[in-house]
Write an enzyme that holds these catalytic residues in place. Structure first.
Site, PDB file in Angstrom:
ATOM      1  N   GLY A  35      12.108  26.441 -23.770  1.00 42.83           N
ATOM      2  CA  GLY A  35      11.025  25.458 -23.814  1.00 42.83           C
ATOM      3  C   GLY A  35      11.548  24.062 -23.606  1.00 42.83           C
ATOM      4  O   GLY A  35      12.757  23.822 -23.639  1.00 42.83           O
ATOM      5  N   GLU A  36      10.639  23.157 -23.356  1.00 44.67           N
ATOM      6  CA  GLU A  36      11.057  21.772 -23.281  1.00 44.67           C
ATOM      7  C   GLU A  36       9.876  20.851 -23.469  1.00 44.67           C
ATOM      8  O   GLU A  36       8.722  21.234 -23.327  1.00 44.67           O
ATOM      9  CB  GLU A  36      11.744  21.486 -21.956  1.00 44.67           C
ATOM     10  CG  GLU A  36      10.847  21.523 -20.752  1.00 44.67           C
ATOM     11  CD  GLU A  36      11.689  21.272 -19.512  1.00 44.67           C
ATOM     12  OE1 GLU A  36      12.302  22.240 -19.027  1.00 44.67           O
ATOM     13  OE2 GLU A  36      11.732  20.133 -19.036  1.00 44.67           O
ATOM     14  N   THR A  38       9.007  16.315 -24.242  1.00 42.82           N
ATOM     15  CA  THR A  38       9.480  14.956 -24.032  1.00 42.82           C
ATOM     16  C   THR A  38      10.751  14.675 -24.827  1.00 42.82           C
ATOM     17  O   THR A  38      11.583  13.888 -24.430  1.00 42.82           O
ATOM     18  CB  THR A  38       8.418  13.940 -24.481  1.00 42.82           C
ATOM     19  OG1 THR A  38       7.842  14.444 -25.675  1.00 42.82           O
ATOM     20  CG2 THR A  38       7.352  13.790 -23.428  1.00 42.82           C
ATOM     21  N   LEU A  41      15.095  19.764 -25.006  1.00 43.20           N
ATOM     22  CA  LEU A  41      14.995  21.167 -24.598  1.00 43.20           C
ATOM     23  C   LEU A  41      15.093  22.094 -25.797  1.00 43.20           C
ATOM     24  O   LEU A  41      15.639  21.730 -26.829  1.00 43.20           O
ATOM     25  CB  LEU A  41      16.154  21.494 -23.647  1.00 43.20           C
ATOM     26  CG  LEU A  41      16.262  20.621 -22.388  1.00 43.20           C
ATOM     27  CD1 LEU A  41      17.585  20.883 -21.686  1.00 43.20           C
ATOM     28  CD2 LEU A  41      15.094  20.892 -21.456  1.00 43.20           C
ATOM     29  N   ASP A 159      -0.377  18.107 -36.622  1.00 42.20           N
ATOM     30  CA  ASP A 159      -0.415  18.603 -35.255  1.00 42.20           C
ATOM     31  C   ASP A 159      -0.529  20.120 -35.226  1.00 42.20           C
ATOM     32  O   ASP A 159       0.138  20.780 -34.440  1.00 42.20           O
ATOM     33  CB  ASP A 159       0.827  18.123 -34.494  1.00 42.20           C
ATOM     34  CG  ASP A 159       0.670  18.274 -32.981  1.00 42.20           C
ATOM     35  OD1 ASP A 159      -0.488  18.328 -32.499  1.00 42.20           O
ATOM     36  OD2 ASP A 159       1.691  18.377 -32.282  1.00 42.20           O
TER      37      ASP A 159
END
Lengths: 477, 253
Positions: A35-36, A38, A41, A159
């Protein structure tokens, strides 16, 4: 944390050329990138040490911030919180490493193969079968259990969304829920600044109405709204309120999202929600807000539940407009829904009935061509190991983002900010990650509630502040 | 956890005074005494406070920064971790942890403004590198509890609302960061000690209130004595004395 093994090897690293891994990384076998976002990674790796050989670890690598201001405050906040908390339903930070040579920071987590985003997607795309009741209830109960722990420790996650709710793959903790991604979480007991001062929060679809209406001070109730949205999504396999994001200004007024909510729940009224009158957008955008008149579609029709059923009752209490009346995590755990058959269990993924088919959720895709530097090799891509090799996919959750590149588009949400988009395209060599779809500056607020933490009242048992966390409730199996 | 002192890493990491008062071998080899060690830490606490005033962060950030600095020196030597770099970097890190981020270039600017001595000269790059070393030295434990919150609650609980009492006890709490008390005692006990001293000084009898608290008054009195001893012994500290301490640090081992 390191507990002794976090020693960084400044020398070995700086002397080595780029193909050589820092010494501490050599305790892991890198499998690939999962995944990555902002921030950097996320990698999947396996431990080499004899004690835990083969154990899957998700490693989140934070890049040095571009503005030349050191370790990103997001990373600091995440480490700070994760270092203090420990709960079965919260992701476990197992190690932190620093590579002084390139000033990068690595967080190592227990790896979770699944997340609610992928589980929901699997059912929607493949089976078109609902998620069975036992699984929905167990996932929800564990999510609430983790959230109750956080809230009783004065942490708001801020979030919550399906991709941040991880579920463990095969092993000791199979089917156990882990709340992840604390980059935006915060302790709300002693705010130095109103939350609204520093940017964002919460993916718009899961954002509570008080935030959409511009609340400056907010509470743990925002997390409960998100849980309500996630509950509905588990039931119907579709996001409940799929608004289109307005992004013109740093804190745009999200009318479309509000509209989607009103369509299902009807307009909020001052009778039911007295403090509504104080919310900035309620005053300034009243005409827009009341522009559309909706027949109250009825939540029960949308989620296909009888208005008299226990799950409907719980859901409607999570989606209560007035944050002060909204059900809390602790209250929700006591709800009748969890006392009737099927009872929730620790492994949410086992079949509820003997003889029922076990669903094989797909494992997380792994880009095996990317190294820890994020460099993609030029060799032709090898087939992504689709399974067993990586039987512990990394939840998209550990990071903000993760996940397949197509995700945001696929759900039809053009929501990336331009510069984010650029990074994203550039970086998506492998599998890309859904940028934090919520990555839009948003107001946050703070619970202004007074509370006591180290306060010694006379009645308290000696040596205990009144902030002692409530006993965790024993898990029903 | 994060908001409950008794389950926090802060509580678990509290040290005995004997563990705090250890001059690291490298520093000892240079002739640094325990007194020198304490003086430098005190001086650096002042440095952090001065910088903080310039970059305009709140007292809480200062308190967290000083705590980080003091924790670092329970594990690292001043020879390897120059206090004149550690101090501003702790403020830099604490500001991030307390959500009031300060830019490194701003710190560097004010460092230059405050000190012409080139021993204080550090650049942005140095601060960023030291930030990571400090994170490691702190073992990534960043949540710190301070006496301030307890102090307001306790004062309120004791029904104390005269300004002179409140100001005096706040000032006393600020001064406790010139010592290592925050590494040794739970913050609410430090707050109580400050209230105790203030009440004696202002001749305000709140004995009955103290007795109702379920607190070991011996501990509170011991902390109070430490604070009073500190004031007594530090009335005559001169810049020259501080310079002597620093000059030892500059010696080649």
């Amino acid at each position: 944390m390191g507990d002794g093994n976090a020693t960084t090897n400044n020398r070995s690293v700086s002397n080595s050329n780029n193909n050589e891994k820092p010494e501490w990384l050599q305790q892991y076998n890198l499998i690939g990138k999962i995944g990555e976002g902002t921030y950097g990674l996320v990698f999947l790796a396996k431990t080499k040490s004899p004690a835990n050989r083969g154990k899957s670890i998700a490693i989140k690598k934070f890049k040095q911030s571009k503005d030349g201001d050191g370790v990103s405050p997001t990373a600091i906040r995440e480490i700070m919180l994760l270092r203090e908390i420990s709960h079965e339903n919260v992701v476990k930070l197992v190690n932190v490493h620093i590579n002084h040579a390139d000033m990068s920071l690595y967080l190592a987590f227990d790896y979770a193969e699944h997340d609610l985003y992928e589980i929901i997607r699997h059912h929607r795309d493949k089976g078109s079968h609902c998620i069975n009741q036992y699984t929905v209830k167990s996932l929800l109960w564990q999510l609430l259990n983790g959230l109750n722990y956080l809230h009783s420790n004065w942490i708001i996650h801020r979030d919550l969304k399906p991709s941040n709710i991880l579920v463990m793959g095969e092993g000791d903790e199979h089917g156990v829920v882990k709340i992840a991604d604390f980059g935006l979480a915060r302790i709300y007991q002693a705010p130095l600044k109103p939350l609204s001062d520093n940017g964002v929060v919460v993916t718009i679809w899961y954002r509570a109405p008080e935030l959409l209406l511009g609340a400056k001070h907010y509470t743990s109730a925002v997390d409960m709204w998100a849980v309500g949205c996630i509950f509905a999504e588990l039931l119907t396999l579709k996001p409940l309120f799929q608004g289109a994001e307005a992004k013109s200004t740093p804190n745009p007024f999200q009318l479309d999202q509000l509209d989607k909510i009103f369509k299902v729940l009807g307009h909020p009224t001052l009778e039911k929600w007295p403090t509504l009158a104080n919310l900035p957008h309620w005053q300034s955008d009243l005409q827009h807000i009341q522009g559309h008149k909706y027949e109250n579609t009825g939540l029960h029709n949308v989620v296909h539940l009888s208005p008299k059923s226990a799950p409907y009752d719980l859901l409607s209490k999570m989606l209560e407009y007035d944050p002060r009346k909204r059900i809390t995590a602790a209250q929700a755990l006591e709800h009748e829904y969890f006392r009737i058959e099927p009872l929730p269990g620790r492994n949410a993924l086992v079949p509820s009935q003997p003889g029922e088919k076990v669903i094989n959720y797909p494992t997380r895709p792994v880009d095996t061509n990317t190294d820890f530097e994020g460099t993609t090799s030029l060799q032709p891509p090898q087939p992504v190991s689709s399974g067993n090799a990586v039987s512990g996919g990394m939840p998209g959750g550990h990071g903000v983002a993760n996940r397949s590149a197509s995700r945001p588009m696929q759900i039809g949400m053009p929501r990336m900010q331009p510069q984010v988009m650029a990074t994203y395209n550039m970086a998506q060599a492998g599998m890309g990650g859904a940028m934090n779809p919520a990555g839009i500056p948003m107001p946050r607020g703070v619970a202004a509630q007074p509370h006591q933490q180290q306060h010694l009242r006379r009645k308290d048992p000696p040596g205990m502040g009144s902030g002692y966390p409530p006993q965790q409730k024993s898990r029903r199996q | 956890m994060a908001a409950n002192f008794w389950t926090s890493s802060h509580y678990k990491q509290l040290l005995d005074p004997e563990e705090v008062d250890v001059v690291q071998p490298l520093d000892k080899d240079k002739g640094m005494t325990l007194e020198d060690f304490k003086l430098i830490k005190m001086n650096m606490a002042n440095y952090i406070w001065k910088l903080a005033q310039n970059v305009k962060v709140r007292q809480r950030v200062v308190a967290t920064a000083v705590t980080y600095m003091r924790r670092v020196y329970t594990r690292k030597s001043m020879s390897e971790y120059d206090p004149r770099l550690v101090a501003p970097t702790c403020l830099y890190l604490a500001a991030k942890a307390e959500e009031s981020t300060v830019q490194a270039r701003l710190l560097v600017f004010y460092i230059k403004k405050l000190y012409s001595d080139e021993k204080y000269r550090y650049e942005i790059k140095d601060i960023l590198e030291m930030e990571m070393k400090i994170l490691e030295a702190l073992n990534y434990y960043l949540v710190v509890f301070h006496p301030y919150r307890s102090l307001s609650q306790l004062l309120q609980d004791a029904g104390i609302n005269d300004t002179s009492m409140i100001q005096l006890s706040w000032g006393l709490v600020n001064d406790t960061y010139k010592m290592d008390l925050i590494l040794i005692h739970p913050p609410h006990l430090i707050a109580l000690a400050c209230i105790y001293i203030a009440s004696v000084y202002r001749e305000k009898d709140i004995t009955a209130w103290f007795e109702e608290l379920r607190v070991d008054m011996n501990v509170v009195k011991n902390i109070s004595m430490e604070i009073l001893d500190f004031y007594e012994s530090h009335r005559l500290i001169t810049d020259e004395r501080i310079n002597i301490a620093f000059s030892k640090l500059a010696l080649k081992p």
